[in-house]
Enzyme design. Structure first.
Site, PDB file in Angstrom:
ATOM      1  N   ILE A 697      43.854  55.164  46.290  1.00 22.93           N
ATOM      2  CA  ILE A 697      44.007  55.049  44.835  1.00 22.93           C
ATOM      3  C   ILE A 697      44.110  53.602  44.380  1.00 22.93           C
ATOM      4  O   ILE A 697      44.220  53.319  43.190  1.00 22.93           O
ATOM      5  CB  ILE A 697      45.251  55.829  44.350  1.00 22.93           C
ATOM      6  CG1 ILE A 697      46.516  55.329  45.049  1.00 22.93           C
ATOM      7  CG2 ILE A 697      45.077  57.311  44.549  1.00 22.93           C
ATOM      8  CD1 ILE A 697      47.792  55.968  44.532  1.00 22.93           C
ATOM      9  N   GLY A 700      43.876  45.956  47.611  1.00 20.42           N
ATOM     10  CA  GLY A 700      44.092  44.553  47.321  1.00 20.42           C
ATOM     11  C   GLY A 700      43.797  43.720  48.546  1.00 20.42           C
ATOM     12  O   GLY A 700      43.304  44.213  49.570  1.00 20.42           O
ATOM     13  N   GLY A 703      45.807  44.983  51.705  1.00 20.30           N
ATOM     14  CA  GLY A 703      45.682  46.342  52.218  1.00 20.30           C
ATOM     15  C   GLY A 703      45.294  47.329  51.140  1.00 20.30           C
ATOM     16  O   GLY A 703      44.741  46.962  50.102  1.00 20.30           O
ATOM     17  N   LYS A 719      51.559  52.372  50.960  1.00 17.08           N
ATOM     18  CA  LYS A 719      50.934  51.047  50.974  1.00 17.08           C
ATOM     19  C   LYS A 719      50.703  50.665  52.435  1.00 17.08           C
ATOM     20  O   LYS A 719      51.636  50.598  53.227  1.00 17.08           O
ATOM     21  CB  LYS A 719      51.825  50.014  50.292  1.00 17.08           C
ATOM     22  CG  LYS A 719      51.198  48.609  50.244  1.00 17.08           C
ATOM     23  CD  LYS A 719      52.220  47.558  49.855  1.00 17.08           C
ATOM     24  CE  LYS A 719      52.615  47.677  48.412  1.00 17.08           C
ATOM     25  NZ  LYS A 719      53.498  46.543  48.001  1.00 17.08           N
ATOM     26  N   ASP A 835      58.036  38.325  40.423  1.00 15.77           N
ATOM     27  CA  ASP A 835      56.662  38.708  40.073  1.00 15.77           C
ATOM     28  C   ASP A 835      56.680  39.871  39.082  1.00 15.77           C
ATOM     29  O   ASP A 835      55.989  40.862  39.261  1.00 15.77           O
ATOM     30  CB  ASP A 835      55.875  39.090  41.336  1.00 15.77           C
ATOM     31  CG  ASP A 835      54.362  39.115  41.071  1.00 15.77           C
ATOM     32  OD1 ASP A 835      53.932  38.555  40.045  1.00 15.77           O
ATOM     33  OD2 ASP A 835      53.630  39.708  41.885  1.00 15.77           O
TER      34      ASP A 835
END
Length: 1012
Positions: A697, A700, A703, A719, A835
């Site tokens: 889905i 990056g 991974g 992930k 972030d």
């Protein structure tokens, strides 16, 4: 560059003053002082450009006023809102006649020292409000013998209020609003007998009582102590303030009863006691003394008893007693108040009937008595004076019919009568009131039909009639209302077909007609519903084909056509939709299910359609009966024989391969290490077996992310990170990191360890849950809770942004703020995310927000001085705080800046960096656009204008959070509190030029509940 250019020009100008011969430069001494003050300012707007050394005096210069008698002595300097920056120019105090200084709303910074003002002996008026001054309050201010007006509102002064502030000789106005002052409100203010205004609101004082000594200030006209952490009871001594016109003690923790002495305040116009813990009954007598009282707000307390009749005889403009525990009936005499135009009593325990004369003798504009226990009928004279704009009576026990007089009330804007016991037919004229934007009659027993006169309701945006006994057909005239956003007429007895004109409603977001008796086909042309988010026609008698056009409605995420007579095939175009709710059950559909929906998880969406077929157990009943049974058995025999041969071959191959494979598999499995952080209902095998390309889905540089549906039916997100990176054991020392040292034997950190270290030990409803992690030599897996609606960034900046109306966006901001506040204030030690961005805020099925992706998060040492230095910049373009980008020093203020950018995204709907902005980012674009074009050009046009005031207040929080100076950014705890005030409180305040808050009231009680 512009500021440097101005500074260079200032130096050149000074050289001209110093080097020019006397015949050219004849500026007097006071002009020279002002020239030197100019050199200390950055003046990007050139407001001081006419401060010319060639003049004889400065009396014609911008902002300068001279004594009319001498025409040369400067007495006043007003440079308000001039965009000036730099320290306070103490040289101004050499102007011996200077009595007035205003540098309001600039960027005056640094501290204000004793020496800066020591020579200003003639000064009477000093206004430095809305600047960036820091440090302690100068004790020497009290030594200025003529000072009458001192306004330091909206700076960053800290520490306690010095004792010298109790020795002012002539001071009349003292305003220290919205600073960082500590300690408690000092009793020595009671010694400054000349005071007329004492404004201390919005400071983080320590918990303390209202000093009884303030009752000595007999000249006081304004006492403003909002949100100053007051505790205890209101002292009786305040009743001695005979000249007081405004008493504001809101947003504190005051307890006990309202003292009867307050009714002796004969000059009070506003009495604001809301949002405390006051208890007991309102004073029974004495209200007749308060002839000037126009607004009483005692909302959000714990008051009991009845509203005194004597109070109701006052000419109030606003009576706000909502969110209390008031008991008893509303006295009839309240209707006799000749100036009563606003009556807000919602969320109480009030009962009885509304006074029958209410509105007959007063210019009533707003009435909100929602969420009480009122009964009886609506008074007929509510709109007798023709000014009623809002009628909000939801969640009571009112009964009877809508008075015919309201059908002639053309001033009405909002009508909410939901969840009462009203009955009878709605007057024909009531349907067509031209200015009404919201008409809610849900949860009553209204009957009759929707009149054709609804064509006159040209401003109607929400029509909510659910849960009544309305009958007849939907009139064709409803298609003329091109402002309609919502039509909810479910659970009624409507019949007939949908009017063809309904497809003209191009702004429609929600159409809910379920559980009626409607029939016929869905008219063609529904592709014009481009903004439609919810379509619910369930439990009716619709027939015909499902229009293929529905597949073109890109914003649709709720489709329920169940319980009808639809026939034909399911349009393949429905596969274009991203649906959270999908139900076509109990119809007469046939043919194959589109491949995307031919899965077990959609089984309930198709049951009750006997002729429908697909690869789902329980469907296709009887469809595969073949007429030629002999031919069928022959085919079966052939397949069985082929199957046996294949099985024997596979068994042989398996026996040969098993020994080698088991050895290798056992070796590989032994390499996996599982670390769980919650009680798991699955194993690592179940996760690993589902990591195929069909379940990807997202991806990056580090991974991929997979959606894994477990055997329990629950979904998780996995992930998968590739490549070996440093483990916790491989990290360098903190000294090495801070010095920028590198270990060439270690690869760059992929964030795995930071993510595990951070998410493994924290628990919060607005932080994404990390179930577990699995590691091996070449692969690492992080298993999270699955968020159905993906990331805020993906949703907000895609064609589906229309799904995010303002209440949902506000909820997202609130959730994310609470998650960040938890990291900054409730974790020990605190955690800085580093972030924060819209792509790292994930949304569940109900649009609840979770902060995610802690790959660069850092634990912040609260005992360390200053901020923490990083060897590289972490974060995303457009979200990085300016001081972080320049200095690589990070603290929680960096996160607050990034969160402020997210707020601006929610308000504007724009990306943080966009070619549209040129060289600017979103923060600079917003600031520039606000200055040049106004707020209407900043707010996302997809948002309903009825939320404009609330959006503007959230926008202010975003701008405050993205302040260039970290010290001016509020803490996340403060951000949460400000958002809660917007979402939960029905009165909001904004600081004006005079430092006093102007009250703002929500549109109605139910709106506050729908936001949060």
């Amino acid at each position: 560059m512009l500021r440097h250019r101005h500074r260079r020009n200032n130096y050149l100008l000074l050289l001209v003053v110093l080097l020019s011969p006397p015949l050219i430069s004849c500026l007097n001494e006071e002009g020279v002082y002002l020239q030197r003050a100019k050199l200390g300012f950055d003046d990007p707007n050139a407001v001081l450009s006419d401060w010319n050394s060639l003049d004889e005096t400065p009396c014609k210069w911008n902002g300068v006023v001279c004594d009319s008698a001498t025409s040369s002595s400067v007495v006043s300097l007003d440079l308000s809102s001039s965009n000036l920056s730099g320290p306070f120019p103490s040289i101004l105090c050499r102007l011996k006649g200077l009595s007035f200084i205003s540098l309001y709303d600039n960027f005056i910074n640094s501290t204000l020292s004793e020496d800066d003002l020591a020579l200003c002996q003639s000064l009477e008026h000093l206004d430095l409000a809305q600047n960036y001054l820091t440090g302690a309050l100068p004790t020497g201010l009290a030594d200025l013998p003529n000072l009458r007006y001192l306004d330091l509102t909206g700076n960053n002064f800290s520490g306690i209020i010095p004792e010298t502030f109790g020795t002012f000789q002539k001071l009349e106005v003292l305003s220290l609003v919205e600073n960082l002052l500590e300690g408690t409100i000092p009793a020595f203010f009671g010694n400054v007998s000349s005071l007329k205004q004492l404004n201390l609101s919005y400071n983080p004082f320590s918990p303390g009582r209202i000093p009884p000594e303030l009752g000595n200030l007999t000249n006081l006209e304004v006492l403003w102590l909002t949100e100053t952490n007051l505790v205890g009871e209101i002292p009786d001594s305040l009743g001695r303030l005979g000249r007081l016109t405004d008493l504001d003690l809101a947003y504190n923790s005051l307890t006990g009863p309202i003292p009867s002495s307050l009714t002796e305040l004969t000059s009070v116009v506003q009495l604001e006691l809301y949002n405390n813990s006051l208890s007991g009954e309102l004073p029974a007598t004495g209200w007749s003394n308060m002839k000037s009282l126009r607004r009483l707000d005692a909302s959000m307390n714990e008051l009991t008893g009845r509203i005194p009749a004597e109070l109701c005889e006052l000419p109030l403009e606003s009576l706000n007693l909502y969110e209390n525990n008031l008991l008893g009936e509303l006295p009839d005499r309240i209707a006799d108040s000749p100036n009563l135009y606003e009556l807000r009593l919602f969320q109480n325990q009030l009962s009885g009937k509304l006074p029958p004369n209410l509105g007959k003798s007063s210019p009533l504009r707003w009435i909100d008595v929602s969420t009480n226990k009122f009964s009886g009928q609506i008074p007929e004279g509510l709109c007798l004076n023709g000014g009623l704009e809002e009628l909000l009576l939801i969640e009571n026990s009112f009964s009877g019919v809508i008075p015919p007089t309201l059908a002639e009330c053309r001033s009405l804007l909002r009508v909410r009568l939901g969840h009462n016991n009203f009955s009878g037919e709605v007057p024909a004229g009531f349907w067509g009131l031209p200015h009404v934007s919201l008409l809610e009659l849900a949860g009553n027993s209204f009957s009759g039909g929707i009149a054709k006169t609804i064509a006159g309701a040209s401003n109607l945006s929400q029509l909510i009639l659910s849960g009544n006994d309305f009958s007849g057909s939907i009139p064709e005239e409803i298609g003329f209302l091109d402002s309609l956003l919502e039509v909810s007429v479910n659970d009624n007895k409507l019949s007939g077909s949908l009017p063809v004109s309904i497809v003209n409603l191009g702004q429609l977001v929600k159409l809910d007609l379920h559980n009626n008796e409607l029939s016929g086909k869905i008219p063609s042309g529904v592709h014009s519903w481009k903004k439609l988010n919810e379509l619910n026609l369930a439990s009716n008698d619709f027939s015909g084909d499902i229009p293929d056009e529905i597949g073109e409605l890109s914003d649709l995420n709720y489709l329920d056509l169940s319980g009808n007579q639809f026939s034909g095939k399911i349009p393949v175009s429905l596969q274009n939709l991203k649906l959270n709710r999908f139900n076509l059950s109990n119809n007469r559909l046939s043919g194959d299910i589109p491949p995307l929906y031919a899965k077990v998880i959609y089984k309930d969406s198709f049951v009750g359609n006997p002729a429908l077929c697909g690869e789902i157990d329980g469907l296709c009943e009887g469809k595969n009966r073949v007429k030629d049974m002999g031919y069928l058995w022959l085919l079966r025999s052939i397949f069985i024989l082929a199957g046996l041969v294949l099985i024997i071959g596979l068994i042989w191959f398996q026996l040969k391969y098993r020994k080698f494979n088991n050895t290798k598999k056992s070796f590989d499995r032994s390499k996996w290490t599982l670390m769980s952080f919650h009680k798991l209902g699955f194993s690592e095998d179940e996760i690993m077996n589902a990591l195929d390309e069909d379940n990807v889905i997202g991806s990056g540089s580090s991974g991929k992310v997979y959606k894994v549906v477990l055997s329990s039916g629950e979904a998780v997100a996995v992930k998968k990170l590739w490549g070996r990176s440093k483990s916790v054991r491989d990290y360098q020392s903190s000294d090495d990191v801070e010095k920028g040292n590198n270990n060439n034997n270690n690869l760059q950190d992929d964030g795995f360890d930071a993510e595990v270290e951070t998410l493994g030990k924290i628990r919060h409803k607005n932080i994404v849950k990390l179930w577990c992690c699995c590691t091996t030599r070449d692969c690492k897996l992080l298993v999270y809770e699955y968020m159905l609606n993906g990331s805020l960034g993906d949703l907000l900046h895609s064609t589906k942004s229309g799904l995010l109306d303002w209440p949902i966006r506000f909820k997202i901001a609130m959730d994310a703020a609470e998650g960040l506040s938890y990291l900054h204030h409730d974790c020990a030690p605190p955690i800085v995310h580093r972030d924060i961005k819209s792509n790292n805020i994930l949304l569940d099925s109900e649009y609840g927000a979770r902060v995610a992706d802690f790959g660069v998060a850092k634990v912040f040492d609260v005992n360390a001085k200053g901020s923490k230095s990083m060897s590289v910049i972490a974060g995303s373009c457009g979200y990085i705080a300016p001081e972080y980008a320049y200095t690589l020093r990070v603290n929680e203020k960096s996160d607050i800046y990034s969160f402020g950018v997210v707020i601006l995204e929610l308000v504007t709907g724009k990306l943080p960096v966009d070619p549209e902005f040129g060289e600017k980012d979103l923060v600079k674009w917003v600031c520039t656009t606000l200055d040049q074009k106004g707020v209407d050009h900043v707010i996302d046009p997809k948002l309903d204008s009825c939320f404009k005031d609330e959006i503007c207040r959230v926008l202010n929080i975003g701008l405050l959070s993205t302040s260039p100076l970290p010290i001016n950014r509020p803490s996340m705890r403060r951000v949460v509190k400000m958002l809660q005030e917007i979402g939960n409180v029905n009165q909001h305040n904004s600081v004006g030029k005079d430092g006093k808050l102007t009250p703002y009231y929500y549109e109605d009680a139910s709106d506050q509940g729908s936001v949060v």
